[in-house]
Write a protein that holds these residues in place. Sequence first.
Motif, PDB file in Angstrom:
ATOM      1  N   LEU A 134       0.764  -1.263   0.171  1.00  0.00           N
ATOM      2  CA  LEU A 134       0.025  -0.009  -0.007  1.00  0.00           C
ATOM      3  C   LEU A 134       0.759   1.222   0.190  1.00  0.00           C
ATOM      4  CD1 LEU A 134      -2.760   1.212   0.331  1.00  0.00           C
ATOM      5  CD2 LEU A 134      -2.518   0.991   2.514  1.00  0.00           C
ATOM      6  N   LEU A 135       1.962   1.298   0.994  1.00  0.00           N
ATOM      7  CA  LEU A 135       2.931   2.359   0.793  1.00  0.00           C
ATOM      8  C   LEU A 135       3.351   2.604  -0.344  1.00  0.00           C
ATOM      9  CD1 LEU A 135       4.438   2.296   4.436  1.00  0.00           C
ATOM     10  CD2 LEU A 135       3.154   4.438   3.561  1.00  0.00           C
ATOM     11  N   ARG A 136       3.808   1.611  -0.829  1.00  0.00           N
ATOM     12  CA  ARG A 136       4.703   1.784  -2.372  1.00  0.00           C
ATOM     13  C   ARG A 136       3.912   1.923  -3.283  1.00  0.00           C
ATOM     14  NH1 ARG A 136       8.947  -3.142  -0.334  1.00  0.00           N
ATOM     15  NH2 ARG A 136       9.841  -1.848   1.283  1.00  0.00           N
ATOM     16  N   SER A 137       2.572   1.672  -3.293  1.00  0.00           N
ATOM     17  CA  SER A 137       1.555   2.038  -4.442  1.00  0.00           C
ATOM     18  C   SER A 137       1.194   3.609  -4.439  1.00  0.00           C
ATOM     19  CB  SER A 137       0.488   1.404  -4.170  1.00  0.00           C
ATOM     20  OG  SER A 137      -0.556   1.882  -3.288  1.00  0.00           O
ATOM     21  N   VAL A 138       1.555   4.180  -3.106  1.00  0.00           N
ATOM     22  CA  VAL A 138       1.127   5.621  -2.944  1.00  0.00           C
ATOM     23  C   VAL A 138       2.422   6.615  -3.292  1.00  0.00           C
ATOM     24  CG1 VAL A 138       0.794   7.373  -1.217  1.00  0.00           C
ATOM     25  CG2 VAL A 138      -0.470   5.266  -1.309  1.00  0.00           C
ATOM     26  N   ALA A 139       3.775   6.202  -3.162  1.00  0.00           N
ATOM     27  CA  ALA A 139       4.759   6.864  -3.393  1.00  0.00           C
ATOM     28  C   ALA A 139       6.207   5.918  -3.330  1.00  0.00           C
ATOM     29  CB  ALA A 139       5.023   7.750  -2.172  1.00  0.00           C
ATOM     30  N   ALA A 140       6.859   6.712  -4.298  1.00  0.00           N
ATOM     31  CA  ALA A 140       8.566   5.557  -4.455  1.00  0.00           C
ATOM     32  C   ALA A 140       9.170   5.680  -2.938  1.00  0.00           C
ATOM     33  CB  ALA A 140       9.217   6.445  -5.345  1.00  0.00           C
ATOM     34  N   ALA A 141      10.089   4.786  -3.096  1.00  0.00           N
ATOM     35  CA  ALA A 141      10.938   4.760  -1.761  1.00  0.00           C
ATOM     36  C   ALA A 141      11.590   6.085  -1.401  1.00  0.00           C
ATOM     37  CB  ALA A 141      11.804   3.577  -1.768  1.00  0.00           C
ATOM     38  N   GLY A 142      12.176   6.686  -2.516  1.00  0.00           N
ATOM     39  CA  GLY A 142      12.963   7.946  -1.974  1.00  0.00           C
ATOM     40  C   GLY A 142      12.088   9.133  -1.462  1.00  0.00           C
ATOM     41  N   ASP A 143      10.641   9.190  -2.196  1.00  0.00           N
ATOM     42  CA  ASP A 143       9.830  10.048  -1.544  1.00  0.00           C
ATOM     43  C   ASP A 143       9.308   9.633  -0.128  1.00  0.00           C
ATOM     44  OD1 ASP A 143       9.965  11.411  -4.139  1.00  0.00           O
ATOM     45  OD2 ASP A 143       8.271  10.375  -4.815  1.00  0.00           O
ATOM     46  N   ILE A 144       9.070   8.392   0.280  1.00  0.00           N
ATOM     47  CA  ILE A 144       9.026   8.115   1.509  1.00  0.00           C
ATOM     48  C   ILE A 144       9.883   8.421   2.580  1.00  0.00           C
ATOM     49  CG2 ILE A 144       8.300   6.086   3.202  1.00  0.00           C
ATOM     50  CD1 ILE A 144       6.800   4.751   0.637  1.00  0.00           C
ATOM     51  N   ILE A 145      11.153   8.425   2.219  1.00  0.00           N
ATOM     52  CA  ILE A 145      12.395   8.535   2.913  1.00  0.00           C
ATOM     53  C   ILE A 145      12.134   9.957   3.214  1.00  0.00           C
ATOM     54  CG2 ILE A 145      14.688   8.629   3.063  1.00  0.00           C
ATOM     55  CD1 ILE A 145      13.652   5.811   3.706  1.00  0.00           C
ATOM     56  N   GLU A 146      12.152  11.053   2.160  1.00  0.00           N
ATOM     57  CA  GLU A 146      12.059  12.388   2.239  1.00  0.00           C
ATOM     58  C   GLU A 146      10.781  12.832   3.352  1.00  0.00           C
ATOM     59  OE1 GLU A 146      11.295  15.852  -0.751  1.00  0.00           O
ATOM     60  OE2 GLU A 146      12.385  14.258  -1.543  1.00  0.00           O
ATOM     61  N   ALA A 147       9.763  12.306   3.029  1.00  0.00           N
ATOM     62  CA  ALA A 147       8.695  12.369   4.131  1.00  0.00           C
ATOM     63  C   ALA A 147       8.946  12.093   5.318  1.00  0.00           C
ATOM     64  CB  ALA A 147       7.377  11.741   3.650  1.00  0.00           C
ATOM     65  N   ALA A 148       9.492  10.971   5.702  1.00  0.00           N
ATOM     66  CA  ALA A 148       9.986  10.508   7.101  1.00  0.00           C
ATOM     67  C   ALA A 148      10.794  11.572   7.613  1.00  0.00           C
ATOM     68  CB  ALA A 148      10.774   9.349   6.791  1.00  0.00           C
ATOM     69  N   ASP A 149      11.840  11.971   6.861  1.00  0.00           N
ATOM     70  CA  ASP A 149      12.907  12.951   7.091  1.00  0.00           C
ATOM     71  C   ASP A 149      12.267  13.951   7.790  1.00  0.00           C
ATOM     72  OD1 ASP A 149      14.993  11.061   6.831  1.00  0.00           O
ATOM     73  OD2 ASP A 149      15.625  12.232   4.810  1.00  0.00           O
ATOM     74  N   THR A 150      11.257  14.553   6.947  1.00  0.00           N
ATOM     75  CA  THR A 150      10.499  15.901   7.369  1.00  0.00           C
ATOM     76  C   THR A 150       9.644  15.408   8.655  1.00  0.00           C
ATOM     77  OG1 THR A 150      10.150  16.308   4.940  1.00  0.00           O
ATOM     78  CG2 THR A 150       8.751  17.387   6.489  1.00  0.00           C
ATOM     79  N   LEU A 151       9.256  14.434   8.855  1.00  0.00           N
ATOM     80  CA  LEU A 151       8.529  14.250  10.339  1.00  0.00           C
ATOM     81  C   LEU A 151       9.406  13.773  11.253  1.00  0.00           C
ATOM     82  CD1 LEU A 151       5.808  11.909   8.869  1.00  0.00           C
ATOM     83  CD2 LEU A 151       5.367  14.357   9.673  1.00  0.00           C
ATOM     84  N   ALA A 152      10.703  13.590  11.008  1.00  0.00           N
ATOM     85  CA  ALA A 152      11.455  12.946  12.178  1.00  0.00           C
ATOM     86  C   ALA A 152      11.446  13.915  13.412  1.00  0.00           C
ATOM     87  CB  ALA A 152      12.778  12.712  11.637  1.00  0.00           C
ATOM     88  N   ALA A 153      11.770  14.953  13.199  1.00  0.00           N
ATOM     89  CA  ALA A 153      11.752  15.942  14.741  1.00  0.00           C
ATOM     90  C   ALA A 153      10.594  15.690  15.253  1.00  0.00           C
ATOM     91  CB  ALA A 153      12.184  17.193  14.127  1.00  0.00           C
ATOM     92  N   SER A 154       9.320  16.037  14.652  1.00  0.00           N
ATOM     93  CA  SER A 154       8.059  16.112  15.431  1.00  0.00           C
ATOM     94  C   SER A 154       7.278  15.027  15.558  1.00  0.00           C
ATOM     95  CB  SER A 154       7.066  17.098  14.751  1.00  0.00           C
ATOM     96  OG  SER A 154       6.730  16.536  13.162  1.00  0.00           O
ATOM     97  N   GLN A 155       7.590  13.865  14.567  1.00  0.00           N
ATOM     98  CA  GLN A 155       6.908  12.626  14.903  1.00  0.00           C
ATOM     99  C   GLN A 155       7.902  11.492  14.704  1.00  0.00           C
ATOM    100  OE1 GLN A 155       3.504  12.196  15.532  1.00  0.00           O
ATOM    101  NE2 GLN A 155       3.415  14.416  15.839  1.00  0.00           N
ATOM    102  N   PRO A 156       8.749  11.255  15.622  1.00  0.00           N
ATOM    103  CA  PRO A 156       9.927  10.279  15.216  1.00  0.00           C
ATOM    104  C   PRO A 156       9.450   8.803  14.958  1.00  0.00           C
ATOM    105  CG  PRO A 156       9.787  10.927  17.517  1.00  0.00           C
ATOM    106  CD  PRO A 156       9.090  11.869  16.815  1.00  0.00           C
ATOM    107  N   GLU A 157       7.990   8.522  15.642  1.00  0.00           N
ATOM    108  CA  GLU A 157       7.460   7.226  15.642  1.00  0.00           C
ATOM    109  C   GLU A 157       6.928   6.981  14.238  1.00  0.00           C
ATOM    110  OE1 GLU A 157       6.704   9.191  18.115  1.00  0.00           O
ATOM    111  OE2 GLU A 157       7.666   8.230  19.828  1.00  0.00           O
ATOM    112  N   LEU A 158       6.253   7.680  13.688  1.00  0.00           N
ATOM    113  CA  LEU A 158       5.723   7.816  12.413  1.00  0.00           C
ATOM    114  C   LEU A 158       6.615   7.848  11.302  1.00  0.00           C
ATOM    115  CD1 LEU A 158       3.221   7.804  10.694  1.00  0.00           C
ATOM    116  CD2 LEU A 158       2.840  10.373  11.023  1.00  0.00           C
ATOM    117  N   ALA A 159       7.706   8.588  11.614  1.00  0.00           N
ATOM    118  CA  ALA A 159       8.927   8.538  10.714  1.00  0.00           C
ATOM    119  C   ALA A 159       9.435   7.197  10.463  1.00  0.00           C
ATOM    120  CB  ALA A 159       9.981   9.592  11.083  1.00  0.00           C
ATOM    121  N   GLU A 160       9.667   6.699  11.813  1.00  0.00           N
ATOM    122  CA  GLU A 160      10.251   5.257  11.870  1.00  0.00           C
ATOM    123  C   GLU A 160       9.562   4.293  10.780  1.00  0.00           C
ATOM    124  OE1 GLU A 160      11.707   1.683  14.853  1.00  0.00           O
ATOM    125  OE2 GLU A 160      10.344   3.336  15.287  1.00  0.00           O
TER     126      GLU A 160
END
Length: 182
Positions: A134-160
């Motif tokens: 499901l996640l990979r049908s929504v976005a490419a791995a690089g885009d998912i990593i970029e989103a995780a990096d954006t969320l890391a400071a405020s939402q570390p569990e969601l970023a993980e």
Amino acid sequence: MDAAQQEATARARELQRSWYGEPLGALFRRLIDDLGLNQARLAAVLGLSAPMLSQLMSGQRAKIGNPAVVQRVQALQELAGLVADGSVSAAEAADRMEEIKKTSGGSVLSTTSQSTSSSGAPTVRRVVREIQSLLRSVAAAGDIIEAADTLAASQPELAEFLRVYGAGRTAEAVAHYESHQG
């Protein structure tokens, strides 16, 4: 393609999403990529003609009419998951695809990777693969990593979660899933 054809194609893809979880074009392209196939080889393994596969991929046709073909698709999805997490080599995958091609239905992978437990509940690996898909049908791995990096400071569990399921290996995602249960 005129407006009526575009509408029919969109309707077919929406039906495919409800029946198969996603449009068949996306599902078949992922199998082609994950298993190193071309369209003709995928069609042969599934037991479809190349034109029928093309029609299903493009949304000109919505439904796979033969239940055995649907079961072969499911078996190939399981196999692709095993290849992705390193449990099955490319050579073993080629042998298993020949076994899948010969089946008239039922799972040929039940000896190595059951998709449900004896109680009928999905296995952890199956649940994890569905989340990854499901996640990979929504976005490419690089885009998912970029989103995780954006969320890391405020939402570390969601970023993980995004990193592990969206771009990680299945074995890592299974361990993450199991560590967050009950």
